[in-house]
Design a protein around this motif. Structure first.
Motif, PDB file in Angstrom:
ATOM      1  N   LYS A 454       0.832  -1.210   0.000  1.00  0.00           N
ATOM      2  CA  LYS A 454       0.000   0.000   0.000  1.00  0.00           C
ATOM      3  C   LYS A 454       0.867   1.261   0.000  1.00  0.00           C
ATOM      4  CE  LYS A 454      -3.849  -2.250   2.389  1.00  0.00           C
ATOM      5  NZ  LYS A 454      -4.616  -2.441   1.137  1.00  0.00           N
ATOM      6  N   ARG A 455       1.871   1.252  -0.886  1.00  0.00           N
ATOM      7  CA  ARG A 455       2.782   2.384  -0.984  1.00  0.00           C
ATOM      8  C   ARG A 455       2.926   2.826  -2.432  1.00  0.00           C
ATOM      9  NH1 ARG A 455       4.508   5.336   3.120  1.00  0.00           N
ATOM     10  NH2 ARG A 455       6.690   5.406   2.460  1.00  0.00           N
ATOM     11  N   VAL A 472      -4.723   4.674   0.003  1.00  0.00           N
ATOM     12  CA  VAL A 472      -5.896   4.644   0.873  1.00  0.00           C
ATOM     13  C   VAL A 472      -6.903   3.616   0.373  1.00  0.00           C
ATOM     14  CG1 VAL A 472      -7.796   6.003   1.825  1.00  0.00           C
ATOM     15  CG2 VAL A 472      -5.542   7.064   1.483  1.00  0.00           C
ATOM     16  N   ASP A 473      -7.068   3.554  -0.960  1.00  0.00           N
ATOM     17  CA  ASP A 473      -8.020   2.615  -1.558  1.00  0.00           C
ATOM     18  C   ASP A 473      -7.559   2.321  -2.982  1.00  0.00           C
ATOM     19  OD1 ASP A 473     -10.358   1.035  -1.704  1.00  0.00           O
ATOM     20  OD2 ASP A 473     -11.389   2.642  -2.790  1.00  0.00           O
ATOM     21  N   ALA A 474      -7.795   1.108  -3.444  1.00  0.00           N
ATOM     22  CA  ALA A 474      -7.362   0.736  -4.792  1.00  0.00           C
ATOM     23  C   ALA A 474      -8.467  -0.034  -5.506  1.00  0.00           C
ATOM     24  CB  ALA A 474      -6.088  -0.104  -4.727  1.00  0.00           C
ATOM     25  N   LYS A 475      -8.802   0.435  -6.718  1.00  0.00           N
ATOM     26  CA  LYS A 475      -9.758  -0.249  -7.583  1.00  0.00           C
ATOM     27  C   LYS A 475      -9.114  -0.442  -8.950  1.00  0.00           C
ATOM     28  CE  LYS A 475     -13.695   1.822  -5.164  1.00  0.00           C
ATOM     29  NZ  LYS A 475     -14.897   2.700  -5.285  1.00  0.00           N
ATOM     30  N   ASP A 476      -9.831  -1.090  -9.855  1.00  0.00           N
ATOM     31  CA  ASP A 476      -9.248  -1.380 -11.165  1.00  0.00           C
ATOM     32  C   ASP A 476      -8.895  -0.117 -11.933  1.00  0.00           C
ATOM     33  OD1 ASP A 476      -9.451  -4.052 -10.684  1.00  0.00           O
ATOM     34  OD2 ASP A 476     -11.366  -4.295 -11.733  1.00  0.00           O
ATOM     35  N   ASP A 477      -9.725   0.928 -11.813  1.00  0.00           N
ATOM     36  CA  ASP A 477      -9.522   2.118 -12.634  1.00  0.00           C
ATOM     37  C   ASP A 477      -9.105   3.354 -11.850  1.00  0.00           C
ATOM     38  OD1 ASP A 477     -11.877   2.354 -11.285  1.00  0.00           O
ATOM     39  OD2 ASP A 477     -13.052   3.092 -12.988  1.00  0.00           O
TER      40      ASP A 477
END
Length: 530
Positions: A454-455, A472-477
């Motif tokens: 998460k960096r 903070v948050d990760a999605k496909d796009d």
């Protein structure tokens, strides 16, 4: 006299109560401080000052003096300062679960609380009436009595200050009086002429094998001594003196104001027979090797101690002790460390709790930060051990899977499991405005989005500057992250013909330095994959 006692108000009785508390505390302190005080911090001075204060308070109760409560409060606060300064070190042992300083923390708490209560009662009395009805003011008489008591109190405290409160200086015994477990002559020590580069070039496995093979003569361990540094910045110095005359060890501690949570290796040599054949125990620190693989020779001119002179002592199982100035933060400044030693004795057992250990990813270095380690020492004492003091073997992050790692401390080992998962990350190339000097400068850069840790890291191609951020948050796009102290920004990720690209919107970053922080506006930047 009876009328005067009837005229006493609450303030006078508070001072009397403080005298009784101080008297009890002083008697207990003087009777027990020899065994309750930590090593090297014994002495009757706080108890004597308390005794002076109690006597002055009792006299002033029957012979009232204007501002008497203030004078009593001053004496008890001096005693409070002395008792805290003399005894605080005992609590470092309790907090760090070691027995370096020794002493009885329960009695030390009693001394401090008793002195504090005596001082507090007198401070409260300063704001309360001493008599029910005001007595006629006789300025000359009151001034004479006040000055007389002040002079007597100062003279008494000044007098007891000449009492010898320092521990008897430790003198090395003659060779004929001491039987050392091992003897090492300086003239026979081949490690005395080796540089730190030569010592650090010896594989670590070879150093640690000396303990496994029963080749350790003496073991020393210690921690910071000045102020409350031991509590605020816990750190441990361990040194193993081998029978071949070499010395190796480590300096380690969790992430604090002076340490980054890394282990620094220490190398040198030792001897207890000097060039004249006389008994003179010295541990010589040649230099250190940090976690980045950089060696550094001890900087004597900068205040560090290379030759550590060891003295005989009687402190539990410890028979040797010394004090030294150790260079930290690459030798930028020094910290005082007390070390305590004994002929090497293996621990009875160690227990490693790895239940809170993080998940590692391929390519990671091992970090023992979450391990909880306890050890039963040779004398049966159980201690919690800072996990950085252990040596670890078996960690491999080249491939994912569950790995068996062995932790070892003082000859005892325990195996535990470490989970390694495949690293999930993406790398992009592009341009970014990195702050150089006092302004953002657009330059070619690479972007690493590390989903596993998460960096986010953005580094100039020429290596001149870089920034980091947290995902903070990760999605496909879209990836939401903070960049260099910014508010969360939404980083758009698109894909076309199998090629992924990234757009970081305009935002503000905060650059923090020694003298303050500054906010910079960063323009929109784009990255793509080759």
């Amino acid at each position: 006299m009876l009328e005067r006692l009837k005229n006493k108000a609450l303030g006078s009785y508070l001072c009397l109560a403080s005298a009784l508390v101080a008297l009890i505390t002083a008697i207990c302190f003087l009777m027990t401080q020899e065994t309750a005080a930590p090593l090297g911090h014994k002495g009757p001075m706080p108890g004597l000052v308390l005794l002076v204060g109690a006597v002055i308070s009792l006299i002033m109760f029957f012979v009232p003096v204007r501002f008497g409560a203030f004078m009593q409060a001053a004496i008890y606060n001096v005693a409070l300062y002395l008792v805290v300064v003399q005894l605080y070190f005992v609590f470092a042992d309790v907090i760090n679960h070691v027995t370096f300083a020794g002493g009885n923390p329960t009695l030390c708490v009693f001394y401090m609380v008793g002195t504090f209560v005596a001082a507090l009662l007198c401070v409260i009395a300063c704001f309360m009436k001493q008599t029910k009805t005001e007595e006629q003011v006789n300025l000359k008489k009151d001034l004479l009595k006040g000055v007389s008591f002040a002079v007597v109190a100062c003279a008494a405290i000044f007098g007891v200050s000449f009492v010898d409160v320092t521990p008897a200086s430790e003198v090395l015994a003659e060779s004929s009086d001491v039987e050392d477990s091992f003897e090492m002559k300086l003239a026979d020590n081949s490690f005395a002429n080796m540089s730190i580069e030569e010592l650090a070039a010896i594989p670590r496995d070879e150093w640690e094998a000396k303990e496994t093979n029963g080749q350790i003569a003496y073991f020393f361990e210690g921690q910071y001594t000045e102020g409350f540094a031991t509590i605020v910045d816990p750190a441990c110095l361990d040194m193993y003196c081998a029978v071949d005359g070499s010395m190796y060890g480590s300096f380690s501690g969790p992430t604090t104001s002076v340490g980054g949570g890394n282990v620094e290796y220490v190398y040198g040599y030792w001897y207890n027979r000097d060039e004249n054949g006389d008994r003179n125990f010295v541990v010589h620190i040649t230099g250190t090797l940090n976690s980045a693989g950089i060696t550094r020779a001890v900087n004597v001119e900068g205040g560090e101690d290379a030759d550590v002179f060891i003295f005989d002592t009687e402190h539990g199982d410890y028979t040797l002790e010394a004090s030294l100035s150790y260079g930290v933060s690459g030798g930028m400044f020094t910290r005082n460390i007390n070390i305590y030693g004994m002929p090497y004795a293996a621990a009875q057992s160690i227990t490693i709790d790895s239940s809170r250990l993080r998940t590692f990813y391929t390519g990671d270095a091992f970090d023992a930060g979450e391990l909880v380690v306890s050890a039963v020492r040779a004398n049966g004492a159980e201690e919690t051990i800072w996990n950085g003091r252990l040596s670890y073997d078996g960690f491999d992050s080249e491939t994912p899977g569950t790995k068996k790692v062995t932790g070892t401390f003082l000859g005892q080992s325990q195996e535990f499991e470490v989970k390694v998962e495949e690293l999930v990350a993406e790398t992009f190339d592009g341009s970014y405005e990195l702050v150089v000097g006092d302004a953002p400068v657009a330059m070619d850069a690479s972007l690493l989005i590390d989903y596993s840790h998460k960096r986010i890291t953005i580094t100039a191609v020429d290596g001149s500057a870089s920034i980091t951020g947290n995902i903070v948050d990760a999605k496909d796009d879209v990836v939401t992250a903070t960049l260099n102290g910014s508010q969360p920004v939404e980083i758009a990720i698109t894909e076309e013909d199998g090629n992924r690209s990234v757009v970081i919107p305009a935002h503000e970053e905060v650059v923090t330095g020694w003298t303050g922080s500054a906010t910079y506006s960063i323009g929109e930047c784009g990255f793509g994959q080759q």
